[in-house]
Every structure is written in C-alpha cells, then in structure tokens.
Write a protein that holds these residues in place. Structure first.
Motif, PDB file in Angstrom:
ATOM      1  N   THR A  86       0.753  -0.932  -0.076  1.00 15.45           N
ATOM      2  CA  THR A  86       0.086   0.118   0.086  1.00 15.45           C
ATOM      3  C   THR A  86       0.616   0.903  -0.401  1.00 15.45           C
ATOM      4  O   THR A  86       2.050   0.633   0.374  1.00 15.45           O
ATOM      5  N   GLY A  87       0.464   2.395  -0.221  1.00 13.24           N
ATOM      6  CA  GLY A  87       0.625   3.517   0.008  1.00 13.24           C
ATOM      7  C   GLY A  87       1.687   4.042   1.022  1.00 13.24           C
ATOM      8  O   GLY A  87       3.188   4.059   1.214  1.00 13.24           O
ATOM      9  N   GLU A  88       1.423   3.436   1.953  1.00 15.68           N
ATOM     10  CA  GLU A  88       1.334   3.742   3.567  1.00 15.68           C
ATOM     11  C   GLU A  88       2.864   2.362   3.668  1.00 15.68           C
ATOM     12  O   GLU A  88       3.390   2.694   4.201  1.00 15.68           O
ATOM     13  N   GLU A  89       2.489   1.403   3.104  1.00 14.03           N
ATOM     14  CA  GLU A  89       3.654   0.201   3.841  1.00 14.03           C
ATOM     15  C   GLU A  89       4.503   0.740   3.050  1.00 14.03           C
ATOM     16  O   GLU A  89       5.987   0.907   3.626  1.00 14.03           O
ATOM     17  N   GLY A  90       4.640   1.387   1.678  1.00 13.18           N
ATOM     18  CA  GLY A  90       5.454   2.089   0.726  1.00 13.18           C
ATOM     19  C   GLY A  90       6.083   2.927   1.941  1.00 13.18           C
ATOM     20  O   GLY A  90       7.857   3.307   1.893  1.00 13.18           O
ATOM     21  N   GLU A  94      10.130   2.982   3.330  1.00  9.47           N
ATOM     22  CA  GLU A  94      11.369   4.774   2.334  1.00  9.47           C
ATOM     23  C   GLU A  94      11.811   4.972   3.393  1.00  9.47           C
ATOM     24  O   GLU A  94      12.853   5.287   3.613  1.00  9.47           O
ATOM     25  N   ILE A  95      11.050   4.985   4.550  1.00 15.66           N
ATOM     26  CA  ILE A  95      11.739   6.150   5.726  1.00 15.66           C
ATOM     27  C   ILE A  95      12.989   5.209   6.505  1.00 15.66           C
ATOM     28  O   ILE A  95      13.859   5.718   6.720  1.00 15.66           O
ATOM     29  N   ARG A  96      12.553   4.148   6.176  1.00 17.00           N
ATOM     30  CA  ARG A  96      12.975   3.034   7.009  1.00 17.00           C
ATOM     31  C   ARG A  96      14.409   3.155   6.088  1.00 17.00           C
ATOM     32  O   ARG A  96      15.880   2.946   7.343  1.00 17.00           O
ATOM     33  N   GLU A  97      14.372   2.621   5.304  1.00 13.09           N
ATOM     34  CA  GLU A  97      15.533   2.201   3.982  1.00 13.09           C
ATOM     35  C   GLU A  97      16.396   3.422   4.172  1.00 13.09           C
ATOM     36  O   GLU A  97      18.032   3.749   3.801  1.00 13.09           O
ATOM     37  N   GLU A  98      16.091   5.204   4.295  1.00  9.29           N
ATOM     38  CA  GLU A  98      16.468   5.897   3.895  1.00  9.29           C
ATOM     39  C   GLU A  98      16.879   6.991   4.919  1.00  9.29           C
ATOM     40  O   GLU A  98      18.307   7.553   5.256  1.00  9.29           O
ATOM     41  N   THR A  99      16.323   6.131   6.106  1.00  7.60           N
ATOM     42  CA  THR A  99      17.137   7.811   7.173  1.00  7.60           C
ATOM     43  C   THR A  99      16.804   6.425   8.596  1.00  7.60           C
ATOM     44  O   THR A  99      17.123   6.871   9.894  1.00  7.60           O
ATOM     45  N   GLY A 100      16.688   5.313   8.565  1.00  9.02           N
ATOM     46  CA  GLY A 100      16.856   4.493   9.939  1.00  9.02           C
ATOM     47  C   GLY A 100      16.101   4.376  10.751  1.00  9.02           C
ATOM     48  O   GLY A 100      15.687   4.324  11.772  1.00  9.02           O
ATOM     49  N   LEU A 101      14.844   5.518  10.786  1.00  8.44           N
ATOM     50  CA  LEU A 101      13.916   5.996  11.539  1.00  8.44           C
ATOM     51  C   LEU A 101      12.450   4.300  11.321  1.00  8.44           C
ATOM     52  O   LEU A 101      12.502   4.119  10.238  1.00  8.44           O
ATOM     53  N   GLU A 102      12.103   3.982  12.780  1.00 14.05           N
ATOM     54  CA  GLU A 102      11.350   3.193  12.529  1.00 14.05           C
ATOM     55  C   GLU A 102       9.095   3.918  12.519  1.00 14.05           C
ATOM     56  O   GLU A 102       9.962   4.629  14.144  1.00 14.05           O
ATOM     57  N   VAL A 103       9.158   4.377  11.812  1.00 13.42           N
ATOM     58  CA  VAL A 103       8.007   4.915  12.224  1.00 13.42           C
ATOM     59  C   VAL A 103       6.328   3.701  12.564  1.00 13.42           C
ATOM     60  O   VAL A 103       6.137   2.836  11.794  1.00 13.42           O
ATOM     61  N   PRO A 104       5.763   4.772  13.199  1.00 11.56           N
ATOM     62  CA  PRO A 104       4.590   3.426  13.185  1.00 11.56           C
ATOM     63  C   PRO A 104       3.007   3.803  12.518  1.00 11.56           C
ATOM     64  O   PRO A 104       2.438   2.939  12.606  1.00 11.56           O
ATOM     65  N   ALA A 105       2.690   5.435  11.858  1.00 10.21           N
ATOM     66  CA  ALA A 105       2.009   5.628  11.610  1.00 10.21           C
ATOM     67  C   ALA A 105       2.106   7.132  10.535  1.00 10.21           C
ATOM     68  O   ALA A 105       3.495   7.460  11.177  1.00 10.21           O
ATOM     69  N   VAL A 106       1.457   6.880   9.687  1.00  5.31           N
ATOM     70  CA  VAL A 106       1.718   8.058   8.725  1.00  5.31           C
ATOM     71  C   VAL A 106       0.580   8.284   8.154  1.00  5.31           C
ATOM     72  O   VAL A 106      -0.630   7.811   8.369  1.00  5.31           O
ATOM     73  N   VAL A 107      -0.111   9.906   7.916  1.00  8.38           N
ATOM     74  CA  VAL A 107      -1.321  10.384   8.050  1.00  8.38           C
ATOM     75  C   VAL A 107      -0.664  10.814   6.029  1.00  8.38           C
ATOM     76  O   VAL A 107      -0.102  12.098   6.313  1.00  8.38           O
ATOM     77  N   TYR A 108      -1.665  10.872   5.145  1.00  8.81           N
ATOM     78  CA  TYR A 108      -1.955  10.289   3.824  1.00  8.81           C
ATOM     79  C   TYR A 108      -2.261  12.870   4.263  1.00  8.81           C
ATOM     80  O   TYR A 108      -2.955  12.733   4.628  1.00  8.81           O
ATOM     81  N   LEU A 109      -1.447  13.110   3.277  1.00  5.60           N
ATOM     82  CA  LEU A 109      -2.125  14.738   2.767  1.00  5.60           C
ATOM     83  C   LEU A 109      -2.552  15.288   2.042  1.00  5.60           C
ATOM     84  O   LEU A 109      -3.540  15.467   1.516  1.00  5.60           O
ATOM     85  N   PHE A 110      -1.781  14.315   0.839  1.00  4.16           N
ATOM     86  CA  PHE A 110      -2.024  14.692  -0.513  1.00  4.16           C
ATOM     87  C   PHE A 110      -1.330  14.554  -1.821  1.00  4.16           C
ATOM     88  O   PHE A 110      -0.645  13.836  -1.520  1.00  4.16           O
ATOM     89  N   SER A 111      -1.586  14.296  -3.676  1.00  3.92           N
ATOM     90  CA  SER A 111      -0.437  13.780  -3.658  1.00  3.92           C
ATOM     91  C   SER A 111      -0.889  14.847  -5.056  1.00  3.92           C
ATOM     92  O   SER A 111      -1.247  15.927  -5.349  1.00  3.92           O
ATOM     93  N   ILE A 112       0.381  14.692  -5.680  1.00  2.00           N
ATOM     94  CA  ILE A 112       0.823  15.324  -7.119  1.00  2.00           C
ATOM     95  C   ILE A 112       1.610  14.625  -8.432  1.00  2.00           C
ATOM     96  O   ILE A 112       2.912  14.101  -7.629  1.00  2.00           O
ATOM     97  N   PRO A 113       0.936  15.378  -9.279  1.00  2.33           N
ATOM     98  CA  PRO A 113       1.443  14.516 -10.655  1.00  2.33           C
ATOM     99  C   PRO A 113       2.885  14.882 -11.512  1.00  2.33           C
ATOM    100  O   PRO A 113       2.768  16.262 -10.385  1.00  2.33           O
TER     101      PRO A 113
END
Length: 182
Positions: A86-90, A94-113
C-alpha cells in the motif's frame, strides 16, 4: 511532449512491429489486439516532523539526493511503492531504508502528478505525500538513495532548495499551511 510509450517499438505480447499509438496514453497491436496503457507509477514522500529540543517549534527531516535526477539537492524521504505494498507500507519502508527511523504510523496529506527522469526516460508518477511525527531527539542516518540527512527548523524550510519539481511544489503547499513557516 512525446507519447509516454514512444520508446516501446514492439508488442510485448506477440512481438509484432505493428504497435502504434492508440490514444494519448496507450499503444495497441494491430496483429493481436493487445492494448497497453501507460498509467503513472506510485511514489511517496514524507514530511517527518519532530519537536525542536529548545522548544522553538518543529523541525523537518530532509535528505540530500545521492543520485540523479537532481543529485545533491534537498529532498524528502520517500520513493517508489513496490508491487504488493500500500502507499502507507511503501512510505514506512522508504523511511526506514533512507533514514533508519522506525515509524508506527503515517497520515496521508495530498498527491501531485510528476514526471521523473529515469534511465533517460520520463516516467509519469503520482507522488503521494504523508505526514509523520517522531519524538524530540529522534535521529536519522542517511542510507540507500540519501547522501545526507538533516533536521531544519520548519520556519527556515525553502521550497526552492528542493530539486525535484513535485517535491518543491509539495514543500511550498505544506509550509503554506503551517502557521510557523515563513
């Protein structure tokens, strides 16, 4: 602008060279009838915020791009969504791979093409932006595509320092909605 499938010269089903533009986003094989639509790839980016240790507001985690396009410019942690995510899983991956941070949750804001140059080809993407809050003192370590990471006071974030068009647009939109941003 060229057709998004311009570089694809043969039908991927039967190999025919009778592979022609069907409409603005598809090609069709006149031999076997197969039609392929060039839909956007899903990509994500995160506004990761933490309280400043001195209590002066919030800080935004930014990374410096380690690869082209826009190598060396600022970016938000993120990347492409894998096939079974899902977008949330992705974005959490990516946060873990690029920063090492483990985040439990994210909140969707908006999208841009967006158009993203990859291997000499413009890839249409739909960039989905998320907000993430971490604890004061949380540290990030640049890895994967990120050459560096740094926390910037949200009031000092400048959209023009971000090298990818959709990211700078998103930063401008996000900081405009935050009362502490200048």
């Amino acid at each position: 602008m060229s057709h998004p499938l311009e570089r694809f010269r043969f039908c991927p089903v039967c190999g025919s060279s009778h592979w022609a533009e069907h409409n603005v986003k598809s090609k069709q094989c006149s031999d076997c009838g197969f039609t392929y639509y060039a839909n956007p790839s899903s990509a994500t980016a995160a506004f990761i915020l933490r309280p400043a240790i001195d209590g002066s507001g919030e800080e935004l985690l930014v990374v410096r791009r380690g690869k082209e396009p826009a190598k060396g410019t600022l970016d938000l942690p993120g990347g492409f969504v894998d096939m079974d995510e899902t977008g949330e899983e992705g974005i959490i991956r990516e946060i873990r791979e690029e920063t090492g941070l483990e985040v439990p949750a994210v909140v969707y804001l908006f999208s841009i093409p967006n158009l993203y140059m990859y291997s000499g080809m413009e890839i249409h993407t739909l960039d989905m932006f998320y907000e993430v809050h971490v604890e004061a003192g949380s540290e990030a370590h640049a890895a994967d595509d990120a050459a560096d990471s740094l926390w910037i006071p949200l009031s000092r974030v400048r959209a023009e320092l971000f090298g990818l068009h959709s990211i700078s647009q998103a930063v401008r939109k996000f900081t405009a909605s935050v009362p502490t941003a200048v």
